[in-house]
Write a protein that holds these residues in place. Structure first.
Motif, PDB file in Angstrom:
ATOM      1  N   HIS A   1       0.829  -1.211   0.000  1.00  0.00           N
ATOM      2  CA  HIS A   1       0.000   0.000   0.000  1.00  0.00           C
ATOM      3  C   HIS A   1       0.860   1.257   0.000  1.00  0.00           C
ATOM      4  N   ILE A   2       1.908   1.274   0.813  1.00  0.00           N
ATOM      5  CA  ILE A   2       2.767   2.463   0.884  1.00  0.00           C
ATOM      6  C   ILE A   2       3.445   2.705  -0.451  1.00  0.00           C
ATOM      7  N   GLY A   3       3.914   1.643  -1.102  1.00  0.00           N
ATOM      8  CA  GLY A   3       4.570   1.811  -2.396  1.00  0.00           C
ATOM      9  C   GLY A   3       3.635   2.359  -3.458  1.00  0.00           C
ATOM     10  N   GLU A   4       2.419   1.802  -3.535  1.00  0.00           N
ATOM     11  CA  GLU A   4       1.460   2.277  -4.534  1.00  0.00           C
ATOM     12  C   GLU A   4       1.020   3.708  -4.248  1.00  0.00           C
ATOM     13  N   LEU A   5       0.774   4.012  -2.963  1.00  0.00           N
ATOM     14  CA  LEU A   5       0.332   5.352  -2.601  1.00  0.00           C
ATOM     15  C   LEU A   5       1.402   6.391  -2.906  1.00  0.00           C
TER      16      LEU A   5
ATOM     17  N   LEU B   1       3.176  11.020  -5.832  1.00  0.00           N
ATOM     18  CA  LEU B   1       4.279  11.721  -6.484  1.00  0.00           C
ATOM     19  C   LEU B   1       3.963  12.026  -7.950  1.00  0.00           C
ATOM     20  N   ARG B   2       3.330  11.082  -8.614  1.00  0.00           N
ATOM     21  CA  ARG B   2       2.977  11.292 -10.012  1.00  0.00           C
ATOM     22  C   ARG B   2       2.005  12.467 -10.152  1.00  0.00           C
ATOM     23  N   SER B   3       1.018  12.528  -9.276  1.00  0.00           N
ATOM     24  CA  SER B   3       0.034  13.613  -9.345  1.00  0.00           C
ATOM     25  C   SER B   3       0.677  14.961  -9.054  1.00  0.00           C
ATOM     26  N   MET B   4       1.519  15.009  -8.011  1.00  0.00           N
ATOM     27  CA  MET B   4       2.136  16.285  -7.659  1.00  0.00           C
ATOM     28  C   MET B   4       3.139  16.736  -8.709  1.00  0.00           C
ATOM     29  N   VAL B   5       3.844  15.804  -9.332  1.00  0.00           N
ATOM     30  CA  VAL B   5       4.786  16.187 -10.390  1.00  0.00           C
ATOM     31  C   VAL B   5       4.032  16.792 -11.578  1.00  0.00           C
ATOM     32  N   LEU B   6       2.890  16.202 -11.908  1.00  0.00           N
ATOM     33  CA  LEU B   6       2.100  16.743 -13.012  1.00  0.00           C
ATOM     34  C   LEU B   6       1.582  18.147 -12.697  1.00  0.00           C
ATOM     35  N   ILE B   7       1.052  18.308 -11.481  1.00  0.00           N
ATOM     36  CA  ILE B   7       0.469  19.608 -11.121  1.00  0.00           C
ATOM     37  C   ILE B   7       1.556  20.666 -10.958  1.00  0.00           C
ATOM     38  N   ASP B   8       2.559  20.366 -10.147  1.00  0.00           N
ATOM     39  CA  ASP B   8       3.627  21.346  -9.922  1.00  0.00           C
ATOM     40  C   ASP B   8       4.434  21.574 -11.193  1.00  0.00           C
ATOM     41  N   GLY B   9       4.656  20.486 -11.947  1.00  0.00           N
ATOM     42  CA  GLY B   9       5.406  20.637 -13.197  1.00  0.00           C
ATOM     43  C   GLY B   9       4.697  21.544 -14.177  1.00  0.00           C
ATOM     44  N   ALA B  10       3.385  21.398 -14.296  1.00  0.00           N
ATOM     45  CA  ALA B  10       2.631  22.280 -15.196  1.00  0.00           C
ATOM     46  C   ALA B  10       2.711  23.726 -14.744  1.00  0.00           C
ATOM     47  N   ALA B  11       2.619  23.931 -13.419  1.00  0.00           N
ATOM     48  CA  ALA B  11       2.706  25.295 -12.900  1.00  0.00           C
ATOM     49  C   ALA B  11       4.091  25.888 -13.145  1.00  0.00           C
ATOM     50  N   ILE B  12       5.140  25.081 -12.975  1.00  0.00           N
ATOM     51  CA  ILE B  12       6.507  25.574 -13.189  1.00  0.00           C
ATOM     52  C   ILE B  12       6.735  25.920 -14.655  1.00  0.00           C
ATOM     53  N   ILE B  13       6.269  25.055 -15.562  1.00  0.00           N
ATOM     54  CA  ILE B  13       6.453  25.304 -16.999  1.00  0.00           C
ATOM     55  C   ILE B  13       5.737  26.585 -17.423  1.00  0.00           C
TER      56      ILE B  13
ATOM     57  N   GLY C   1       8.742  13.472   2.196  1.00  0.00           N
ATOM     58  CA  GLY C   1       7.777  12.777   3.045  1.00  0.00           C
ATOM     59  C   GLY C   1       7.567  11.339   2.626  1.00  0.00           C
ATOM     60  N   HIS C   2       7.359  11.110   1.333  1.00  0.00           N
ATOM     61  CA  HIS C   2       7.133   9.746   0.861  1.00  0.00           C
ATOM     62  C   HIS C   2       8.404   8.900   0.938  1.00  0.00           C
ATOM     63  N   SER C   3       9.540   9.484   0.708  1.00  0.00           N
ATOM     64  CA  SER C   3      10.790   8.718   0.844  1.00  0.00           C
ATOM     65  C   SER C   3      11.006   8.289   2.285  1.00  0.00           C
TER      66      SER C   3
END
Length: 260
Positions: free
Chosen positions: A122-126, A131-143, A181-183
């Motif tokens: 569960h921890i690995g999947e979560l 991380l995938r969701s935050m990279v997409l959101i933050d990455g779009a904002a940064i670009i 946090g996730h690491s």
């Protein structure tokens, strides 16, 4: 006609006086009790004393046959039959204790075994999905912000430049907090899962099995609180940044008033 007087005679006691139990040092119940103490001691350490238990069963049955069937008893004036009955009751009570606790311990081992499998997966999947969701959101904002700051837009709105700088900074901070946090929680859970699985392998000592909740509370909960603070803090940083950016854009003069 006068009735003959009847006199009642006291009935003599037909049974012999109750004999005392033999002293502890020569009693059979003491032998059974001491043997069970050794069996339980090894059992709590995770070692099944099957040979000792089988030998004790044979000894109890042999003694029963000697006392109740062959009537071969110690000539000393003690109640050897009652001594055997007490010893037998001790034996049965300890057998019930072992059977009931064995089921409880098996259920505990199954519980913690399932917990280790479920938690690690569960921890690995979560972590991966978050991380995938935050990279997409933050990455779009940064670009989008870098497009403003890199000069790709001619004569950018002053408020937009300020919002772009704020967004780049807070998005990077948010990503770092989320990743940290996730690491942290993934590495710590992986380490604890390995330790708990090691405890569950083979003949498990009872004190170690009962100590698993305390072990998790001591070594996982503090890291879990820190990880949750970083993870949810990263979301809060991004949300607060978006809120402040919206306020800046709302109160600032629009691009229509910029000089041409």
């Amino acid at each position: 006609m006068a009735k003959a007087k009847q006199t009642l005679k006291p009935i003599a006691a037909s049974s012999a006086p109750l004999l005392p139990l033999p002293p502890e040092e020569i009693s059979f119940r003491r032998y059974v009790d001491d043997t069970w103490k050794g069996i339980l001691k090894n059992w709590r350490r995770g070692w099944a004393s099957d040979n000792d238990l089988s030998t004790l069963d044979d000894t109890i049955e042999f003694t029963r046959n000697e006392i109740f069937v062959k009537k071969v008893v110690d000539p000393r004036p003690f109640d050897w039959e009652r001594d055997w009955l007490v010893a037998h009751n001790i034996h049965l009570a300890n057998l019930d204790l072992v059977r009931n606790h064995k089921q409880h311990l098996d259920d505990l081992k199954k519980l913690w075994g399932e917990w280790t499998e479920r938690s690690y997966k569960h921890i690995g999947e979560l972590s991966l999905e978050a991380l995938r969701s935050m990279v997409l959101i933050d990455g779009a904002a940064i670009i989008a912000s870098l497009a403003v700051l890199s000069g790709q837009i001619s004569s950018p709105w002053h408020a937009a430049v300020l919002v772009a700088k704020l967004t780049v900074f807070t998005s990077v901070v948010s990503l770092l907090m989320m990743g940290a946090g996730h690491s942290l929680i993934t590495l710590k859970v992986g380490d604890l899962v390995g330790r708990i699985r090691g405890v569950l392998v083979g003949n498990t000592k009872h004190n170690k099995l009962y100590a698993v909740p305390r072990y998790l509370s001591r070594y996982l909960d503090p890291y879990g609180r820190i990880a949750n603070l970083l993870i949810y803090g990263s979301i809060s940083v991004f949300g607060i940044s978006a809120f402040i950016s919206a306020i800046i854009l709302m109160v600032s003069e629009g691009p229509s008033v910029l000089p041409h």
